[in-house]
Structure formats: C-alpha cells, structure tokens
Design an enzyme around this catalytic site. Structure first.
Site, PDB file in Angstrom:
ATOM      1  N   GLU A 156       0.832  -1.200   0.000  1.00 38.46           N
ATOM      2  CA  GLU A 156       0.000   0.000   0.000  1.00 38.46           C
ATOM      3  C   GLU A 156       0.871   1.255   0.000  1.00 38.46           C
ATOM      4  O   GLU A 156       1.868   1.334   0.705  1.00 38.46           O
ATOM      5  CB  GLU A 156      -0.911   0.007   1.230  1.00 38.46           C
ATOM      6  CG  GLU A 156      -1.844   1.209   1.283  1.00 38.46           C
ATOM      7  CD  GLU A 156      -2.729   1.234   2.510  1.00 38.46           C
ATOM      8  OE1 GLU A 156      -3.766   1.912   2.468  1.00 38.46           O
ATOM      9  OE2 GLU A 156      -2.387   0.581   3.523  1.00 38.46           O
ATOM     10  N   LYS A 209      -9.722   2.355  -2.507  1.00 35.86           N
ATOM     11  CA  LYS A 209      -9.994   1.978  -1.114  1.00 35.86           C
ATOM     12  C   LYS A 209     -11.375   2.467  -0.694  1.00 35.86           C
ATOM     13  O   LYS A 209     -11.690   3.647  -0.789  1.00 35.86           O
ATOM     14  CB  LYS A 209      -8.908   2.564  -0.218  1.00 35.86           C
ATOM     15  CG  LYS A 209      -8.897   2.033   1.204  1.00 35.86           C
ATOM     16  CD  LYS A 209      -7.664   2.577   1.939  1.00 35.86           C
ATOM     17  CE  LYS A 209      -7.474   1.950   3.295  1.00 35.86           C
ATOM     18  NZ  LYS A 209      -6.221   2.440   3.936  1.00 35.86           N
ATOM     19  N   CYS A 261      -5.939  -2.664   2.679  1.00 34.99           N
ATOM     20  CA  CYS A 261      -5.695  -2.464   4.102  1.00 34.99           C
ATOM     21  C   CYS A 261      -6.974  -2.437   4.941  1.00 34.99           C
ATOM     22  O   CYS A 261      -7.565  -3.465   5.214  1.00 34.99           O
ATOM     23  CB  CYS A 261      -4.866  -1.198   4.298  1.00 34.99           C
ATOM     24  SG  CYS A 261      -4.020  -1.142   5.908  1.00 34.99           S
TER      25      CYS A 261
END
Length: 275
Positions: free
Chosen positions: A43, A113, A154
C-alpha cells in the site's frame, strides 16, 4: 492450471516517488526471474504514508506512474498488483488506488480503497485518511488465467462483508496491499488474515511496506499468506525483501467441498448487507 506463484514484495518507501518505482521495478525483475506469476506491491509504496503527501504525489490514471507500472508488468511477463498509489480524478479528488496489470501490461483491475483509515486509539495510533482522500465505491474482483482474484486495500479487509462479496463474486484468493502500524499490526494482523481466509475459504494475501522506525509512519510489515484452512503458509519479518509463495486454487475447491460454508448459509434468516 491452478497453482500460482505469488511474490510478496516488502519494499522500503522513500520520499522520491520515481526512486520507489525504480525500486519496485528491480524487485519485480528479480521475482519474475525466479518464476513468479503474480507480483504484489505494498500500500502507498510511492509515497511516505502521511495524509498531506497524498494530493502532492497523486496522478491521473494513465500518467507517468501508471505507465511505468504497466511497462514493469509487460517487460517481466507477470501479473502485477501494483500495491496502491495516490490517484486523482478530473475533479481533483484523490483516492488510494490499486491498479492490476496482466502479463501484457494491460489494466485488468482497479480498486479504490472503500473504507478510509480514520482511527484514534488511546495511547496508540491516530490517523485520518479522509483529511485528503475520497472513498471508492466498488467491490473488486479481477480475472486471470488461474481464476478470479479479489482485491482490497488495508482497512477494507477489516470489514467481513466486503471479503464475503468478493468470495461470492468468484474470488478464490484475496490480495490486500496494506500498511498496518505498530498499534494495530501486533494485535490484529495475523488474526484478521486467518479469519477472513477461514470465513470465506480463500487464500488471504497481505503485502506491506518494510518497517522504517525513523519514518513518519512505522509499518508493522510481516507480509503474509493464509490458506483457506486458516494456516499461515508464510509470514515475512520487518525487513525489506521478497518471498515467492505457491498457492493451489484446487485446494480452495477441496476445502469448500469438505466444509460447505457457502451453500450452508441461511439466507432465509439473514441478509448479507443491512438495508
């Protein structure tokens, strides 16, 4: 052909965007020479992880960083899950975005994300991605010659609903570029990857930056692969490096047949997503 060699590339992240891209290129070249099929980057691997950096480092899809990543995949004849980088759109909104390229350098997937990392842990980590980032709004599964693979970033992986939707959409593995910190990593990293793998009977694959104790954000590192049975097949340490791990998607089919969680769900009693 259901065995896949996946390379976890646990990079150190520097201030210079293009130096990071060059470092990624060198790592991908090494793992390609060792026969990997899919190379995975961490990331925000092009920028030190702090909110004020994201608009500064952000580029439009198709700009220099995107083209470099496409070329890296093509030149090395690998699938590239390009960690994540700051992406901006034509309205100047900024996203935490992961691009996926096939062996010819063609974009075959893109995930923005969905769940932004806004936390404030007493005596621990405080961080607010929403200061500069906009959330995505799509569940991401991409096709490969091996089958379907899910992708999230994440904090997304903390939400069981998202992983389940990827599995329902055909994913037998879920790849997660991530950057857990030294508060959340020791507490939840192993547990989360094992749990998502077991719940959805998939391989759960996390790739993080290496740990830099002098950096603005200290990554837990420990890139990981968990099996559909919940075993940790491999876990790295905190140092920069790479590891190639072979997974077998036929094993997913075996586990799902022996322990049929998906078909045993009681959809008459509950809905996956609340209205």
């Amino acid at each position: 052909m259901n065995k896949i060699k996946i390379a976890l590339i646990q990079m150190h992240v520097e201030e210079n965007k293009y130096k990071n891209l060059e470092n990624a290129s060198e790592f991908v070249k090494k793992v390609a020479e060792e026969g990997c099929d899919i190379a995975v980057l961490p990331e925000m691997f092009t920028t030190p992880y702090k909110t004020e950096n994201f608009p500064i480092y952000a580029e439009l899809e198709g700009d220099k960083s995107f083209k470099m990543l496409s070329d890296i995949a093509k030149e090395n004849n690998v699938y590239l899950v390009a960690g994540s980088i700051p992406e901006k759109d034509d309205k100047n909104l900024v996203y935490n975005t992961s691009y996926v390229f096939d062996r010819n350098g063609v974009k075959i997937g893109k995930h923005r994300k969905v769940h932004l990392f806004d936390i404030d842990v007493e005596n621990g980590q405080s961080f607010k991605e929403s200061d500069t980032l906009t959330a995505g709004d799509k569940v991401t599964v991409f096709d490969t010659e091996f089958g379907k693979i899910g992708l999230c970033i994440c904090f997304d992986f903390r939400f069981p609903e998202l992983a389940r939707l990827m599995a329902q959409n055909g994913a037998k593995a879920i790849i997660v570029p991530a950057a857990f910190n030294m508060t959340t990593g020791p507490a939840h990293w192993d547990l989360m990857f094992r749990s998502r793998a077991i719940d959805n009977q998939v391989y759960a694959i996390g790739c993080a930056p290496s740990r830099d104790v002098n950096g603005c954000y200290v990554s837990y590192a420990n890139s990981i692969v968990a099996s559909p049975w919940g075993d940790i097949l491999y876990k790295m340490d905190e140092k920069e490096g790479y590891k190639i791990v072979e997974i077998d998607l036929n094993y997913v089919d075996k586990i799902r047949k022996e322990l049929p969680l998906m078909s045993a769900r009681r959809l008459d009693l509950y809905e996956l997503i609340e209205k």
